[in-house]
Design a protein around this motif. Sequence first.
Motif, PDB file in Angstrom:
ATOM      1  N   PRO A 102     -14.242   6.741  18.636  1.00 14.75           N
ATOM      2  CA  PRO A 102     -14.670   5.896  19.306  1.00 14.75           C
ATOM      3  C   PRO A 102     -14.034   4.019  18.960  1.00 14.75           C
ATOM      4  N   GLN A 103     -13.521   3.210  20.287  1.00 14.92           N
ATOM      5  CA  GLN A 103     -12.491   2.380  19.783  1.00 14.92           C
ATOM      6  C   GLN A 103     -14.086   0.909  18.994  1.00 14.92           C
ATOM      7  N   ILE A 104     -13.414   0.720  18.400  1.00 14.98           N
ATOM      8  CA  ILE A 104     -14.904  -0.582  17.307  1.00 14.98           C
ATOM      9  C   ILE A 104     -14.054  -1.054  17.015  1.00 14.98           C
ATOM     10  N   THR A 105     -14.525  -2.829  17.372  1.00 19.93           N
ATOM     11  CA  THR A 105     -13.777  -3.415  16.645  1.00 19.93           C
ATOM     12  C   THR A 105     -13.208  -2.883  15.195  1.00 19.93           C
ATOM     13  N   GLU A 106     -11.978  -4.145  15.078  1.00 19.00           N
ATOM     14  CA  GLU A 106     -11.135  -4.198  13.912  1.00 19.00           C
ATOM     15  C   GLU A 106     -12.028  -4.804  12.866  1.00 19.00           C
ATOM     16  N   ARG A 107     -11.981  -4.040  11.008  1.00 15.25           N
ATOM     17  CA  ARG A 107     -12.288  -5.149  10.617  1.00 15.25           C
ATOM     18  C   ARG A 107     -11.683  -5.561   8.940  1.00 15.25           C
ATOM     19  N   ARG A 108     -11.873  -6.219   8.398  1.00 15.33           N
ATOM     20  CA  ARG A 108     -10.937  -6.447   6.932  1.00 15.33           C
ATOM     21  C   ARG A 108     -11.372  -5.968   5.923  1.00 15.33           C
ATOM     22  N   TYR A 109     -10.729  -5.794   5.019  1.00 10.04           N
ATOM     23  CA  TYR A 109     -11.557  -4.995   3.129  1.00 10.04           C
ATOM     24  C   TYR A 109      -9.891  -5.366   2.537  1.00 10.04           C
ATOM     25  N   GLU A 110     -10.631  -5.321   1.643  1.00 10.21           N
ATOM     26  CA  GLU A 110     -10.651  -5.558   0.418  1.00 10.21           C
ATOM     27  C   GLU A 110      -9.811  -4.541  -0.783  1.00 10.21           C
ATOM     28  N   ASP A 111      -8.628  -4.346  -1.060  1.00  9.83           N
ATOM     29  CA  ASP A 111      -8.345  -2.705  -2.219  1.00  9.83           C
ATOM     30  C   ASP A 111      -8.187  -1.765  -1.449  1.00  9.83           C
ATOM     31  N   ASN A 112      -8.725  -0.602  -1.879  1.00  5.28           N
ATOM     32  CA  ASN A 112      -8.980   0.607  -1.571  1.00  5.28           C
ATOM     33  C   ASN A 112      -9.451   1.838  -0.784  1.00  5.28           C
ATOM     34  N   ASN A 151      -6.013   8.896  -0.036  1.00  4.20           N
ATOM     35  CA  ASN A 151      -6.051   7.662  -0.415  1.00  4.20           C
ATOM     36  C   ASN A 151      -5.198   6.909   0.250  1.00  4.20           C
ATOM     37  N   LEU A 152      -5.447   5.197   0.508  1.00  2.00           N
ATOM     38  CA  LEU A 152      -4.346   4.576   0.752  1.00  2.00           C
ATOM     39  C   LEU A 152      -4.598   3.173  -0.748  1.00  2.00           C
ATOM     40  N   ILE A 153      -3.692   3.351  -1.660  1.00  5.68           N
ATOM     41  CA  ILE A 153      -3.691   3.038  -2.945  1.00  5.68           C
ATOM     42  C   ILE A 153      -2.671   1.393  -2.655  1.00  5.68           C
ATOM     43  N   ALA A 154      -3.586   0.402  -3.066  1.00  2.21           N
ATOM     44  CA  ALA A 154      -3.085  -1.321  -3.134  1.00  2.21           C
ATOM     45  C   ALA A 154      -2.391  -0.374  -4.521  1.00  2.21           C
ATOM     46  N   THR A 155      -1.273  -1.860  -4.808  1.00  2.00           N
ATOM     47  CA  THR A 155      -0.492  -1.768  -5.734  1.00  2.00           C
ATOM     48  C   THR A 155      -0.377  -4.032  -5.826  1.00  2.00           C
ATOM     49  N   GLY A 156      -0.453  -4.361  -7.108  1.00  2.57           N
ATOM     50  CA  GLY A 156      -0.231  -5.690  -6.970  1.00  2.57           C
ATOM     51  C   GLY A 156      -1.609  -5.937  -7.539  1.00  2.57           C
ATOM     52  N   LEU A 157      -1.535  -7.224  -7.573  1.00  3.96           N
ATOM     53  CA  LEU A 157      -3.292  -8.602  -7.776  1.00  3.96           C
ATOM     54  C   LEU A 157      -4.414  -8.787  -6.361  1.00  3.96           C
ATOM     55  N   LYS A 158      -3.585  -8.726  -5.742  1.00 10.01           N
ATOM     56  CA  LYS A 158      -4.245  -8.658  -4.157  1.00 10.01           C
ATOM     57  C   LYS A 158      -3.798  -7.582  -2.997  1.00 10.01           C
ATOM     58  N   TYR A 160       0.820  -1.197   0.054  1.00 13.13           N
ATOM     59  CA  TYR A 160      -0.043  -0.133   0.080  1.00 13.13           C
ATOM     60  C   TYR A 160       1.522   0.819  -0.281  1.00 13.13           C
ATOM     61  N   TYR A 161       0.345   2.624  -1.117  1.00 12.93           N
ATOM     62  CA  TYR A 161       0.331   3.585  -0.659  1.00 12.93           C
ATOM     63  C   TYR A 161      -0.240   4.456  -0.042  1.00 12.93           C
ATOM     64  N   ILE A 162       0.607   5.467   0.624  1.00 16.61           N
ATOM     65  CA  ILE A 162      -0.699   7.012   0.970  1.00 16.61           C
ATOM     66  C   ILE A 162      -0.433   8.309  -0.159  1.00 16.61           C
ATOM     67  N   GLU A 163      -1.661   8.529  -0.365  1.00 10.68           N
ATOM     68  CA  GLU A 163      -1.519   9.613  -1.800  1.00 10.68           C
ATOM     69  C   GLU A 163      -2.305  10.861  -1.297  1.00 10.68           C
TER      70      GLU A 163
END
Length: 381
Positions: free
Chosen positions: A112-122, A95-102, A52-55
Motif C-alpha cells: 500500500p502507499q505509505i509516506t516515504e522515509r529516509r534511512y542510511e547505509d544498506n 541487497n542494496l549496498i552502499a559504497t563510500g563513507l556516507k 548504491y548497487y544491487i546485489e
Amino acid sequence: MKKVLLIISLLFTTLSICKAQNTASNIDNVRIRIFSDKQIEEVLFVPSFGQYYIETDKGEKIKVNKTAKVKIKDLDGSLEIKINDSTISKTSKINLIATGLKAFFQIAPIKPQITERRYEDNLEITSKNNSLFIINVVKPDNYLAGVVQSETWGATTNIDFFKIQAICCRNYMMNNLEKHSNEGYNLCDGVHCQAYKTRANKKEVTEGAYKSKGEIIIDSEGNIIETLFHSNSGGTTVNAKDVWGKEVPYLVSVEDSFSVECKNYQWEKYIKLRDWLNYFKGKGLNIKSKEIEDALINFSQESGRKTEILGIPLTTVRKDFNLKSTYFNVQKWGGEVKLTGKGYGHGVGMSQEGAIKMCEEGYEYWEVIEHYFKGVKVIKQ
Ligand SMILES: [Zn+2]
C-alpha cells in the motif's frame, strides 16, 4: 605435551569467546526491520546520497544511478526488480549496498502507499508470507541517531541532551540485540523495540550520537542498565518497585528540582464525584462510610509521593482514569473532584524535561545520568 596442547586449546577457546562478544564499539552494523507493522507488496527505492548497487542472490551486481527509481515487488514469494520501469531481474533476495563513507536512501511503499522515509547505509529485502521483509543494515550510531530523532526531536537543541538520549538508546540496543534473532534481525522499528522512523538529519542529534560513540551506562556490578525515562517527574522520581513491584538498585526515587516549573510539571483533571466514588466502590471500598469518603475526596501527597489510596495502587488509578501521573492531590469541587497533579509519565528513571534543564544549566552529560540513575557509571566500551 598433552598439557601444553590443553593450554593452547583453552587459550584459543577463550580468545574466540572474547572475539564473539559484542561491545558497543565493535559492532559493525545492526539489522533493523523497517515498516515492521505493515504488509508491503511493493516499494520504491531511490538513492539520495552516495553510490548504491544491487546485489542479488543469483550473483548479479547492478549499479544504481543517482536518479534511478528501483521498484521491488513481491510476486508470490519471489522478488521482481525494475529500474526505471524495465525489469532487471527476478530473484529471492536483494541487497542494496552502499559504497563510500556516507550514503542514504529514500524508501516508499507503493502497495500500500505509505509516506516515504529516509534511512542510511544498506538495505536487504526478501519475501516472507507473500510480502516484503525489509531490513536496514545500518551502522549502530546511524541507527541510534535515527532513534533519538524519531523519539525526542523538538524539545531542545542542546547537544548534551541528545548525547544522553543516544547513550540511553545504546544501552537498550546492547541489551536487546537478540530480541528478534529468531526472525533474522536484531530490532524492529516500532515502539516494541525503539521507534526508528527516519535517519537523523538534525545536526545536534547526529553530533550527540557520534560524540558518545561506544559510551554505555553500567551499574555497580558492571551490567548495562535499563535506562527508563519519562517526561517529567513532578519534582520526585519514583522507585521502580512502586510501579512494577521489582526492586532495581539504580531505579530509586530521587529529589528532582530540575523538573519543577517545566512544561509538563503540573496538570489538573475534573472527575464527576459520583464516578470517582463509584470507581472505588467497584474496587470493594464501602463508600457509604464517612471516613472512607473523606479519605477519597481529601487525598493529598503534599508531604511526599504515595503508592496507594486506601489500599488501591495509584498506578491502577492512573491507568483507569488516564491520568498523566500518580502524583496528585484530590479535593471536592462542587459535584466533582478536582485532581491537581505533578509530572507526566511513570516517573521512574530519568525525567526528560529535568535532564534538558540540567544540560541547559551547564551540568556535564554524565552528571545528569548519575543524578537520575543511582550508583551508575558512564564508560566507553
Ligand atoms: Zn521489536
